[in-house]
Design an enzyme around this catalytic site. Structure first.
Site, PDB file in Angstrom:
ATOM      1  NE  ARG A  98     -18.476 -27.628  -4.424  1.00 25.23           N
ATOM      2  CZ  ARG A  98     -17.964 -27.604  -5.655  1.00 25.23           C
ATOM      3  NH1 ARG A  98     -16.862 -26.921  -5.908  1.00 25.23           N
ATOM      4  NH2 ARG A  98     -18.539 -28.263  -6.632  1.00 25.23           N
ATOM      5  CE1 TYR A  99     -15.496 -23.495  -0.078  1.00 27.78           C
ATOM      6  CE2 TYR A  99     -16.139 -22.765  -2.263  1.00 27.78           C
ATOM      7  CZ  TYR A  99     -15.258 -23.424  -1.438  1.00 27.78           C
ATOM      8  OH  TYR A  99     -14.143 -24.007  -1.973  1.00 27.78           O
ATOM      9  NE  ARG A 102     -15.816 -18.356  -1.154  1.00 25.49           N
ATOM     10  CZ  ARG A 102     -15.590 -19.140  -0.111  1.00 25.49           C
ATOM     11  NH1 ARG A 102     -16.404 -19.136   0.938  1.00 25.49           N
ATOM     12  NH2 ARG A 102     -14.559 -19.959  -0.112  1.00 25.49           N
ATOM     13  CB  CYS A 111     -15.508 -20.183 -23.908  1.00 22.28           C
ATOM     14  SG  CYS A 111     -16.105 -20.774 -22.313  1.00 22.28           S
ATOM     15  CB  CYS A 115      -9.616 -24.460 -22.266  1.00 17.07           C
ATOM     16  SG  CYS A 115      -9.827 -22.688 -22.087  1.00 17.07           S
ATOM     17  CB  CYS A 118     -13.162 -26.915 -20.505  1.00 14.04           C
ATOM     18  SG  CYS A 118     -14.566 -26.148 -19.704  1.00 14.04           S
ATOM     19  NE  ARG A 120     -18.192 -24.826 -13.589  1.00 13.24           N
ATOM     20  CZ  ARG A 120     -17.880 -23.660 -13.031  1.00 13.24           C
ATOM     21  NH1 ARG A 120     -17.822 -22.566 -13.761  1.00 13.24           N
ATOM     22  NH2 ARG A 120     -17.662 -23.592 -11.725  1.00 13.24           N
ATOM     23  CG  ASP A 279     -11.165 -29.925 -11.518  1.00  7.90           C
ATOM     24  OD1 ASP A 279     -10.659 -30.101 -10.390  1.00  7.90           O
ATOM     25  OD2 ASP A 279     -11.724 -28.862 -11.865  1.00  7.90           O
ATOM     26  CG  ASP A 316     -12.592 -27.113  -6.960  1.00  6.41           C
ATOM     27  OD1 ASP A 316     -13.119 -27.199  -5.822  1.00  6.41           O
ATOM     28  OD2 ASP A 316     -12.995 -26.319  -7.829  1.00  6.41           O
ATOM     29  CE  LYS A 321     -12.103 -22.785  -6.384  1.00  5.33           C
ATOM     30  NZ  LYS A 321     -13.577 -22.717  -6.311  1.00  5.33           N
TER      31      LYS A 321
HETATM   32  C1  LIG Z   1     -14.307 -21.727  -6.573  1.00  5.09           C
HETATM   33  C2  LIG Z   1     -15.659 -21.601  -6.134  1.00  5.09           C
HETATM   34  C3  LIG Z   1     -16.055 -20.505  -5.365  1.00  5.09           C
HETATM   35  C4  LIG Z   1     -15.111 -19.410  -4.965  1.00  5.09           C
HETATM   36  O1  LIG Z   1     -14.091 -19.879  -4.141  1.00  5.09           O
HETATM   37  P1  LIG Z   1     -12.957 -18.923  -3.577  1.00  5.09           P
HETATM   38  O2  LIG Z   1     -12.012 -19.874  -2.902  1.00  5.09           O
HETATM   39  O3  LIG Z   1     -13.606 -17.983  -2.624  1.00  5.09           O
HETATM   40  O4  LIG Z   1     -12.334 -18.211  -4.726  1.00  5.09           O
HETATM   41  C5  LIG Z   1     -17.363 -20.452  -4.959  1.00  5.09           C
HETATM   42  N1  LIG Z   1     -18.231 -21.430  -5.264  1.00  5.09           N
HETATM   43  C6  LIG Z   1     -17.869 -22.500  -5.989  1.00  5.09           C
HETATM   44  C7  LIG Z   1     -18.884 -23.558  -6.275  1.00  5.09           C
HETATM   45  C8  LIG Z   1     -16.580 -22.631  -6.450  1.00  5.09           C
HETATM   46  O5  LIG Z   1     -16.233 -23.676  -7.195  1.00  5.09           O
HETATM   47  S1  SF4 Z   2     -11.804 -23.460 -19.043  1.00  2.33           S
HETATM   48 FE1  SF4 Z   2     -13.807 -23.977 -19.969  1.00  2.33          FE
HETATM   49  S2  SF4 Z   2     -15.174 -22.393 -19.190  1.00  2.33           S
HETATM   50 FE2  SF4 Z   2     -13.082 -21.625 -18.890  1.00  2.33          FE
HETATM   51  S3  SF4 Z   2     -12.620 -20.401 -20.719  1.00  2.33           S
HETATM   52 FE3  SF4 Z   2     -11.848 -22.480 -21.083  1.00  2.33          FE
HETATM   53  S4  SF4 Z   2     -13.531 -23.512 -22.132  1.00  2.33           S
HETATM   54 FE4  SF4 Z   2     -14.389 -21.716 -21.190  1.00  2.33          FE
END
Ligand SMILES: *Cc1c(COP(=O)(O)O)cnc(C)c1O
Ligand code: SF4
Length: 362
Positions: A98-99, A102, A111, A115, A118, A120, A279, A316, A321
């Site tokens: 996305r960035y 990184r 996991c 959670c 979660c 994802r 989220d 997010d 973010k």
């Molecule tokens: C959160 C995230 C990052 C890292 O973001 P930082 O603000 O640098 O901690 C990088 N890529 C994705 C897709 C993210 O969701």
């Molecule tokens: S938030 Fe989702 S990915 Fe993160 S530790 Fe919990 S269950 Fe696992």
């Protein structure tokens, strides 16, 4: 006794049914049938360690609420599966780019504890979506071929569910890429499975510095002696620790709880990094808080406590973010600005630079 201290023992003895859960908490028959109904939506599994933190008699216990399925997961159907549009931003099955500089690299779909909030859920804990070694290799090749990436965030699921050997393979490959400057892990194991943070794991990680780790504590009850020891082992090999928490209704959305959490983290030398607005994932609506809650919490911490105890409040989104805070800027003109401090007092400062002292263009 000794066996209880290994992470493998914790993993193979995870609580995944009502009779086992009843060793730790009182579950009424009605609650049991609700869990049975809710579990089809999102898998559950709880380490004996994390379950031991639960309050046997209080169904609103913050540990219970994060770990035990609630019928509300099936009732509340607002929200969507992938509000951050991560799938659309995945050049390979496990990478989210996305960035430009990184990338988030999901190397595990599993996991220690699932959670309930979660982000994802769409693939975490789903056997059919299990991350394959092929997908990991494709991700590594993507990073290798994308020179703009200087920061790789290894995440999941939980990357520390992988064996030391598997993790080392990934680290070795990433470290062989010149443009990768830092590697960081996002893992909840210091909180849900602190036994995973062995000296062996730490010594291995330290071979691939600079390594950073962000963990995920949401409530002061999670800041146990075992968690502190896990943090200490990572810190001793030179890994800086940050914490990302999620704002959860009825769990940590009060000033008192959040203060205890951030102060407890500092005592463990973990720096609060982000506090996320939950989220809008389907089945998590009962955890959502109004945007004002996060804004007010940060406002009530900032200036009232150690500067680095205060996490950034983050919403997010598919465009990244977004940090939010109430503005301290009351008024801004060409000549002056009115600023407000943490106690509500205001102060006017000049904001022009005198012509004589301004740099002279030649
Ligand atoms: C959160 C995230 C990052 C890292 O973001 P930082 O603000 O640098 O901690 C990088 N890529 C994705 C897709 C993210 O969701
Ligand atoms: S938030 Fe989702 S990915 Fe993160 S530790 Fe919990 S269950 Fe696992």
């Amino acid at each position: 006794m000794e066996k209880l201290d290994t992470w493998q023992w914790q993993m193979t003895n995870r609580i995944m049914d009502i009779p086992s859960l009843r060793h730790y908490v009182d579950i009424s028959d009605e609650e049991a049938s609700e869990i049975a109904m809710a579990q089809s939506k999102f898998r559950w599994a709880i380490t004996p360690y994390y379950a031991s933190l639960m309050d046997r008699h209080n169904e609103h216990c913050p540990i219970r609420m994060q770990a035990i399925p609630s019928i509300l997961e099936t009732h509340n159907q607002s929200g969507i599966q992938d509000p951050l549009q991560e799938e659309a931003q995945s050049p390979t099955p496990g990478t989210i780019h996305r960035y430009p500089d990184r990338v988030a690299f999901t190397v595990s779909s599993e996991c220690a504890m699932y959670c309930r909030h979660c982000t994802r859920k769409r693939f975490v804990g789903q056997p059919v979506q299990r991350t394959t070694w092929q997908a990991i290799q494709a991700g590594i090749e993507y990073v290798r071929n994308t020179e703009s990436i200087r920061d790789v965030l290894v995440t999941g699921g939980d990357p520390f569910i992988l064996s030391d050997d598997r993790l080392e393979k990934i680290l070795k490959a990433l470290r062989s890429i010149d443009h990768v400057e830092i590697i960081r892990f996002g893992t909840r194991t210091p909180c849900t499975l602190p036994q995973r943070i062995t000296d062996r794991l730490c010594d291995m990680l330290a071979k691939y510095h600079p390594i950073w780790v962000n963990t995920h504590f949401n409530h002061p009850k999670e800041l146990t002696e075992e968690a502190a020891k896990a943090a200490d082992r990572l810190l001793r090999v030179g890994i800086p620790l940050g914490n990302q928490s999620v704002l959860l209704r009825g769990i940590n959305d009060s000033l008192e709880t959040m203060k205890m959490l951030v102060h407890g983290l500092l005592k463990m030398r973990i720096r609060p990094y982000y506090m996320y607005q939950c989220d809008r994932i389907i089945g998590t609506e009962h955890f959502w808080t109004p945007l004002a809650t996060g804004l007010d919490l940060v406002e009530q911490l900032q200036g009232h406590t150690t500067g680095f105890a205060v996490p950034q409040f983050i919403v997010d989104s598919p465009i990244g973010k977004i940090p939010l805070s109430h503005s301290k800027l009351v008024e801004l003109t060409d000549d002056y600005a009115v600023l407000r401090n943490y106690e509500g007092q205001t102060m006017t400062i000049p904001c022009t630079v005198e012509a004589e002292s301004a740099p002279v263009a030649i």
